[in-house]
Design a protein around this motif. Sequence first.
Motif, short mmCIF file in Angstrom:
data_model
loop_
_atom_site.label_atom_id
_atom_site.label_comp_id
_atom_site.label_asym_id
_atom_site.label_seq_id
_atom_site.Cartn_x
_atom_site.Cartn_y
_atom_site.Cartn_z
N GLY A 227 42.57 -20.81 43.50
CA GLY A 227 42.77 -22.11 43.84
C GLY A 227 43.79 -22.73 43.48
O GLY A 227 43.73 -24.02 42.99
N GLU A 228 45.00 -21.85 42.91
CA GLU A 228 45.97 -22.66 42.36
C GLU A 228 46.98 -23.18 43.63
O GLU A 228 46.94 -22.64 44.63
CB GLU A 228 46.98 -21.54 41.75
CG GLU A 228 46.31 -21.04 40.32
CD GLU A 228 47.12 -19.89 39.72
OE1 GLU A 228 48.28 -19.93 39.80
OE2 GLU A 228 46.67 -19.09 39.08
N ASP A 229 47.68 -24.31 43.16
CA ASP A 229 48.50 -25.26 44.18
C ASP A 229 49.70 -24.44 43.99
O ASP A 229 50.50 -24.75 43.40
CB ASP A 229 48.42 -26.68 43.88
CG ASP A 229 49.22 -27.45 44.66
OD1 ASP A 229 49.78 -26.93 45.62
OD2 ASP A 229 49.39 -28.56 44.48
N THR A 230 49.92 -23.60 44.85
CA THR A 230 51.33 -22.86 44.88
C THR A 230 52.31 -23.68 45.32
O THR A 230 53.76 -23.58 44.90
CB THR A 230 51.29 -21.58 45.66
OG1 THR A 230 50.96 -21.85 47.20
CG2 THR A 230 49.96 -20.39 45.08
N GLU A 231 52.25 -24.69 46.33
CA GLU A 231 53.09 -25.43 46.60
C GLU A 231 53.80 -26.45 45.59
O GLU A 231 54.84 -26.47 45.53
CB GLU A 231 52.93 -26.27 47.97
CG GLU A 231 52.33 -25.51 49.28
CD GLU A 231 53.70 -25.05 50.02
OE1 GLU A 231 54.67 -25.68 49.92
OE2 GLU A 231 53.57 -23.78 50.24
N ALA A 232 53.12 -26.96 44.92
CA ALA A 232 53.31 -27.84 43.82
C ALA A 232 54.18 -27.08 42.62
O ALA A 232 55.20 -27.52 42.27
CB ALA A 232 52.07 -28.58 43.02
N ASP A 233 53.74 -25.74 42.56
CA ASP A 233 54.10 -25.06 41.60
C ASP A 233 55.51 -24.60 41.93
O ASP A 233 56.55 -24.53 41.28
CB ASP A 233 53.34 -23.89 41.35
CG ASP A 233 52.36 -24.11 40.13
OD1 ASP A 233 52.24 -25.46 39.73
OD2 ASP A 233 51.34 -23.16 40.42
N LEU A 234 55.77 -24.06 43.31
CA LEU A 234 57.12 -23.66 43.94
C LEU A 234 58.11 -24.83 43.79
O LEU A 234 59.21 -24.56 43.38
CB LEU A 234 56.82 -23.52 45.52
CG LEU A 234 58.00 -23.04 46.18
CD1 LEU A 234 58.42 -21.67 45.90
CD2 LEU A 234 57.55 -23.20 47.49
N HIS A 235 57.44 -26.07 44.20
CA HIS A 235 58.76 -27.19 44.19
C HIS A 235 59.02 -27.55 42.53
O HIS A 235 60.19 -27.86 42.53
CB HIS A 235 58.14 -28.55 44.71
CG HIS A 235 57.89 -28.38 46.21
ND1 HIS A 235 59.02 -28.05 46.91
CD2 HIS A 235 57.12 -28.22 46.99
CE1 HIS A 235 58.81 -27.86 48.18
NE2 HIS A 235 57.41 -27.79 48.00
N ASN A 236 57.86 -27.29 41.59
CA ASN A 236 58.51 -27.62 40.28
C ASN A 236 59.50 -26.32 39.88
O ASN A 236 60.38 -26.47 39.16
CB ASN A 236 57.10 -27.44 39.21
CG ASN A 236 56.51 -28.69 39.46
OD1 ASN A 236 57.01 -29.85 39.90
ND2 ASN A 236 55.14 -28.60 39.27
N GLN A 237 59.42 -25.05 40.21
CA GLN A 237 60.17 -24.16 40.00
C GLN A 237 61.75 -24.09 40.61
O GLN A 237 62.64 -24.03 39.99
CB GLN A 237 59.54 -22.92 40.44
CG GLN A 237 60.15 -21.30 40.08
CD GLN A 237 60.10 -21.09 38.34
OE1 GLN A 237 59.80 -22.06 37.70
NE2 GLN A 237 60.31 -20.07 38.02
N ILE A 238 61.43 -24.90 41.95
CA ILE A 238 62.80 -24.85 42.41
C ILE A 238 63.65 -25.98 41.46
O ILE A 238 64.69 -25.82 41.41
CB ILE A 238 62.50 -25.36 44.05
CG1 ILE A 238 62.07 -24.19 44.76
CG2 ILE A 238 63.79 -26.08 44.43
CD1 ILE A 238 61.79 -24.45 46.15
#
Length: 169
Positions: free
Chosen positions: A147-158
Motif C-alpha cells: 500500500g505504499e504511495d509510489t507516486e508521492a515517493d517518486l516525485h520526492n525522489q525526483i
Amino acid sequence: MADIASELGMSPANVYRFFPSRDAINESICGRALNEVADIASAIACVNVPAMEKLDRLLTAVHRHNKMTLVEERHMHDLIVVAMHENWTIIKAHVERMVAILEAVIREGIEEGEFEVEDAAQAARAVKMAFTPFFHPTLIEHCIRHGEDTEADLHNQIRFILKALGRSG
C-alpha cells in the motif's frame, strides 16, 4: 513449442523456423517489452524542453509504465522478473541503453547550465541507482502490495535528484 504453435495456428516446425527454443521466444518477447520502455524514455529525451523537465517526465513515465505492466500485463511483468533473476543478457543491454539515455539528458542539462555535475556518465549511473526502487518490477510489486504511495515517493525522489544534480533557478 507445440502449445505456442497451436495458439498461433501453425505447426511447431514453422515456429522453429523463427525461434530455436522456447527460451528464444521468451527472450524475444521480453526484448520487445524492454524496448518499449526504452523507446518511451528516448522519445521524452528528444522533446524540446529543459533537461530538468525531460528528466522528470522520463523518470515518471518509466515508473508508470512499469507499474502499469504489473497491473495490466501480469504475464509480461513475471517474464521480466524471471529475466532479471536469471540475469539474461537482454536485461544488461536494456540497463545500458537506459543509462545512456539518462546520460544524454544530463549532459544536455550540463551544457545548458541547468545541472552542475562534472561527469554526466557517473551522474546517470547514480540516477539509475536512485530510481531502482521505482523501475525494478519486484520492488514495484512489493510497494503496491504494501500500500505504499509510489507516486508521492517518486516525485520526492525526483526533486531530490534534481537538487543533487545542481538544478539552477
